[in-house]
Design a protein around this motif. Structure first.
Motif, mmCIF file in Angstrom:
data_model
loop_
_atom_site.group_PDB
_atom_site.id
_atom_site.type_symbol
_atom_site.label_atom_id
_atom_site.label_comp_id
_atom_site.label_asym_id
_atom_site.label_seq_id
_atom_site.Cartn_x
_atom_site.Cartn_y
_atom_site.Cartn_z
ATOM 1 N N SER A 133 41.635 46.600 39.067
ATOM 2 C CA SER A 133 41.180 45.234 39.293
ATOM 3 C C SER A 133 41.986 44.266 38.435
ATOM 4 C CB SER A 133 39.686 45.098 38.966
ATOM 5 O OG SER A 133 39.427 45.460 37.614
ATOM 6 N N ILE A 134 42.110 43.052 38.937
ATOM 7 C CA ILE A 134 42.662 41.932 38.174
ATOM 8 C C ILE A 134 41.550 40.899 38.076
ATOM 9 C CG2 ILE A 134 44.417 40.126 38.040
ATOM 10 C CD1 ILE A 134 45.664 42.843 37.811
ATOM 11 N N GLU A 135 41.285 40.419 36.874
ATOM 12 C CA GLU A 135 40.189 39.480 36.660
ATOM 13 C C GLU A 135 40.700 38.135 36.148
ATOM 14 O OE1 GLU A 135 39.156 43.715 35.889
ATOM 15 O OE2 GLU A 135 40.281 42.320 34.589
ATOM 16 N N CYS A 136 40.053 37.062 36.581
ATOM 17 C CA CYS A 136 40.311 35.722 36.048
ATOM 18 C C CYS A 136 39.036 35.225 35.368
ATOM 19 C CB CYS A 136 40.702 34.756 37.164
ATOM 20 S SG CYS A 136 42.372 34.988 37.785
ATOM 21 N N TRP A 137 39.212 34.732 34.142
ATOM 22 C CA TRP A 137 38.068 34.291 33.335
ATOM 23 C C TRP A 137 38.238 32.824 32.971
ATOM 24 C CZ3 TRP A 137 34.576 38.287 32.362
ATOM 25 C CH2 TRP A 137 35.068 39.588 32.539
ATOM 26 N N HIS A 138 37.100 32.144 32.865
ATOM 27 C CA HIS A 138 37.101 30.754 32.407
ATOM 28 C C HIS A 138 36.251 30.651 31.158
ATOM 29 C CE1 HIS A 138 35.543 26.536 32.325
ATOM 30 N NE2 HIS A 138 36.824 26.290 32.540
ATOM 31 N N ASP A 139 36.805 30.014 30.134
ATOM 32 C CA ASP A 139 36.086 29.819 28.877
ATOM 33 C C ASP A 139 35.430 28.449 28.877
ATOM 34 O OD1 ASP A 139 36.812 32.306 27.794
ATOM 35 O OD2 ASP A 139 38.749 31.518 27.140
ATOM 36 N N SER A 140 34.107 28.425 28.750
ATOM 37 C CA SER A 140 33.372 27.164 28.730
ATOM 38 C C SER A 140 33.519 26.488 27.374
ATOM 39 C CB SER A 140 31.894 27.406 29.030
ATOM 40 O OG SER A 140 31.296 28.140 27.966
ATOM 41 N N GLU A 141 33.065 25.246 27.299
ATOM 42 C CA GLU A 141 33.115 24.512 26.036
ATOM 43 C C GLU A 141 32.240 25.172 24.979
ATOM 44 O OE1 GLU A 141 32.107 20.481 26.772
ATOM 45 O OE2 GLU A 141 33.907 20.054 27.969
ATOM 46 N N GLU A 142 31.224 25.913 25.444
ATOM 47 C CA GLU A 142 30.342 26.610 24.505
ATOM 48 C C GLU A 142 30.942 27.934 24.030
ATOM 49 O OE1 GLU A 142 29.396 25.642 27.562
ATOM 50 O OE2 GLU A 142 28.408 23.776 26.974
ATOM 51 N N GLY A 143 32.131 28.263 24.546
ATOM 52 C CA GLY A 143 32.789 29.495 24.136
ATOM 53 C C GLY A 143 32.379 30.713 24.935
ATOM 54 N N LYS A 144 31.632 30.501 26.027
ATOM 55 C CA LYS A 144 31.198 31.615 26.862
ATOM 56 C C LYS A 144 32.264 31.894 27.918
ATOM 57 C CE LYS A 144 27.454 33.197 29.860
ATOM 58 N NZ LYS A 144 26.147 32.850 30.493
ATOM 59 N N GLU A 181 33.390 33.421 31.447
ATOM 60 C CA GLU A 181 32.775 33.688 32.748
ATOM 61 C C GLU A 181 33.820 34.234 33.714
ATOM 62 O OE1 GLU A 181 30.627 31.175 36.398
ATOM 63 O OE2 GLU A 181 31.450 30.142 34.646
ATOM 64 N N LEU A 182 33.450 35.279 34.435
ATOM 65 C CA LEU A 182 34.324 35.833 35.466
ATOM 66 C C LEU A 182 34.275 34.916 36.678
ATOM 67 C CD1 LEU A 182 36.087 38.268 36.394
ATOM 68 C CD2 LEU A 182 33.978 39.279 37.307
ATOM 69 N N VAL A 183 35.423 34.326 37.042
ATOM 70 C CA VAL A 183 35.440 33.315 38.105
ATOM 71 C C VAL A 183 36.334 33.698 39.278
ATOM 72 C CG1 VAL A 183 34.864 31.422 36.544
ATOM 73 C CG2 VAL A 183 37.270 32.017 36.930
ATOM 74 N N GLY A 184 37.002 34.832 39.196
ATOM 75 C CA GLY A 184 37.860 35.253 40.300
ATOM 76 C C GLY A 184 38.451 36.614 40.014
ATOM 77 N N GLY A 185 38.944 37.246 41.068
ATOM 78 C CA GLY A 185 39.576 38.542 40.873
ATOM 79 C C GLY A 185 39.792 39.276 42.176
ATOM 80 N N LEU A 186 40.335 40.462 42.055
ATOM 81 C CA LEU A 186 40.604 41.316 43.200
ATOM 82 C C LEU A 186 40.581 42.767 42.742
ATOM 83 C CD1 LEU A 186 43.792 42.428 42.838
ATOM 84 C CD2 LEU A 186 44.269 40.070 43.457
ATOM 85 N N TYR A 187 40.499 43.676 43.715
ATOM 86 C CA TYR A 187 40.594 45.099 43.396
ATOM 87 C C TYR A 187 41.273 45.818 44.547
ATOM 88 C CZ TYR A 187 36.890 46.484 46.657
ATOM 89 O OH TYR A 187 36.157 46.724 47.788
ATOM 90 N N GLY A 188 41.762 47.013 44.255
ATOM 91 C CA GLY A 188 42.415 47.804 45.284
ATOM 92 C C GLY A 188 42.761 49.191 44.778
ATOM 93 N N VAL A 189 43.432 49.938 45.626
ATOM 94 C CA VAL A 189 43.796 51.329 45.363
ATOM 95 C C VAL A 189 45.298 51.423 45.143
ATOM 96 C CG1 VAL A 189 43.824 53.667 46.323
ATOM 97 C CG2 VAL A 189 41.863 52.168 46.739
ATOM 98 N N GLY A 190 45.716 52.129 44.090
ATOM 99 C CA GLY A 190 47.136 52.263 43.783
ATOM 100 C C GLY A 190 47.561 53.713 43.684
ATOM 101 N N PHE A 191 48.641 54.061 44.357
ATOM 102 C CA PHE A 191 49.191 55.426 44.305
ATOM 103 C C PHE A 191 50.669 55.337 44.674
ATOM 104 C CE2 PHE A 191 47.465 54.486 48.425
ATOM 105 C CZ PHE A 191 48.454 54.900 49.316
ATOM 106 N N GLY A 192 51.468 56.269 44.128
ATOM 107 C CA GLY A 192 52.898 56.223 44.394
ATOM 108 C C GLY A 192 53.456 54.859 44.038
ATOM 109 N N LYS A 193 54.085 54.191 45.007
ATOM 110 C CA LYS A 193 54.593 52.831 44.821
ATOM 111 C C LYS A 193 53.883 51.869 45.758
ATOM 112 C CE LYS A 193 59.142 54.377 43.214
ATOM 113 N NZ LYS A 193 60.614 54.278 43.395
#
Length: 269
Positions: A112-123, A125-137
């Motif tokens: 998976s690849i994840e995108c996070w956003h940091d709020s002004e309060e320092g929290k 949050e996961l705001v985007g991403g993707l996942y998949g299967v990888g083998f060989g090339k």
């Protein structure tokens, strides 16, 4: 109150065999205990040298609007991808499918690849991403999500850069969408896809169990512990992702590694 039964997972050997043969599973709804196997007549690919980096996306990458990680929240990404997109929408990502891919992730063949956003309060949050299967090339993208503008595009940009770094040859997107087409995805006949798929796997490795030069290659401690997986070689996506971060740090871009990704994609696309 009864505890929900643990889904019966698809055997990792069968799942990898399916992907290496050009097919993949789907379900009719989130709670569906059954799966059906799909082999599209037309296949969507995103050529790794044809990623369309728009000016606005390049600007978003350079500004470092999101923190990006690899394999930091695989299950959370799958949860978000499986969430209904509207009041009447279900999900083809059933609990059984999710459990099966989480198992494949544990074995080193799903990422998976994840995108996070940091709020002004320092929290964070996961705001985007993707996942998949990888083998060989090969990397077979399964699903992506975004709760903030451009988050899924940033995740895809990082994925493409990491795949190039890993020496991958094929980024399978399964079905074409307007969103993917705007980023460079194309459609090809399944027959052509199968030929490219064969070229992107180690020579001498048979889907039935492996023989020849590629058979029995060591594929990591976790995978080595799983019987019957010696025929498959994992894609080194996490190592390539880390290599991008190291390169950004060596160039003084550790605080905004997205600048490196924007430069990298401008040179390779």
């Amino acid at each position: 109150m009864h505890t929900p039964a643990t889904p019966v997972t698809i055997e990792p050997e069968l799942l990898l065999l399916a992907y290496r043969s050009g097919i993949f599973p789907m379900a009719d709804h989130r709670d569906d205990p059954e799966v059906f196997w799909v082999e599209p007549r037309l296949r969507a690919l995103l050529p790794l040298d044809g990623f369309h980096l728009s000016r606005s996306l390049a600007r978003t990458l350079r500004r470092g609007r999101f923190a990006v990680t690899c394999n930091a929240a695989f299950s959370q990404v799958m949860d978000a991808c499986a969430a209904p997109r509207g009041p009447d929408n279900g999900s083809w990502i059933s609990h059984r499918i999710q459990a099966s891919y989480e198992n494949l992730h544990h074995l080193g063949f799903a990422h998976s690849i994840e995108c996070w956003h940091d709020s002004e309060e320092g929290k964070r949050e996961l705001v985007g991403g993707l996942y998949g299967v990888g083998f060989g090339k090969v990397f077979c993208g399964e699903s992506m999500f975004s709760t903030r503008p451009d988050a899924s595009k940033v995740a895809l940009a990082w994925l493409v850069a990491a795949l190039v770094k890993a020496g991958a040859q094929l980024l399978d997107c399964q079905f074409i969408t307007e969103h993917l087409a705007s980023m460079g995805a194309i459609e090809i006949p399944q027959k052509r896809y199968l030929a490219l798929l064969e070229q992107a796997q180690p020579s001498g490795v048979s889907a039935a169990g492996g023989s020849g030069a590629g058979a029995g290659l060591p594929v990591g401690d976790a995978v080595g512990a799983g019987a019957g997986l010696s025929f498959a070689v994992p894609l080194p996506l996490p190592a390539a992702f880390d290599a991008l971060l190291d390169e950004a740090s060596s160039r003084g871009l550790a605080s905004s590694p997205g600048k490196l990704i924007a430069q990298f994609l401008s040179q390779t696309s």
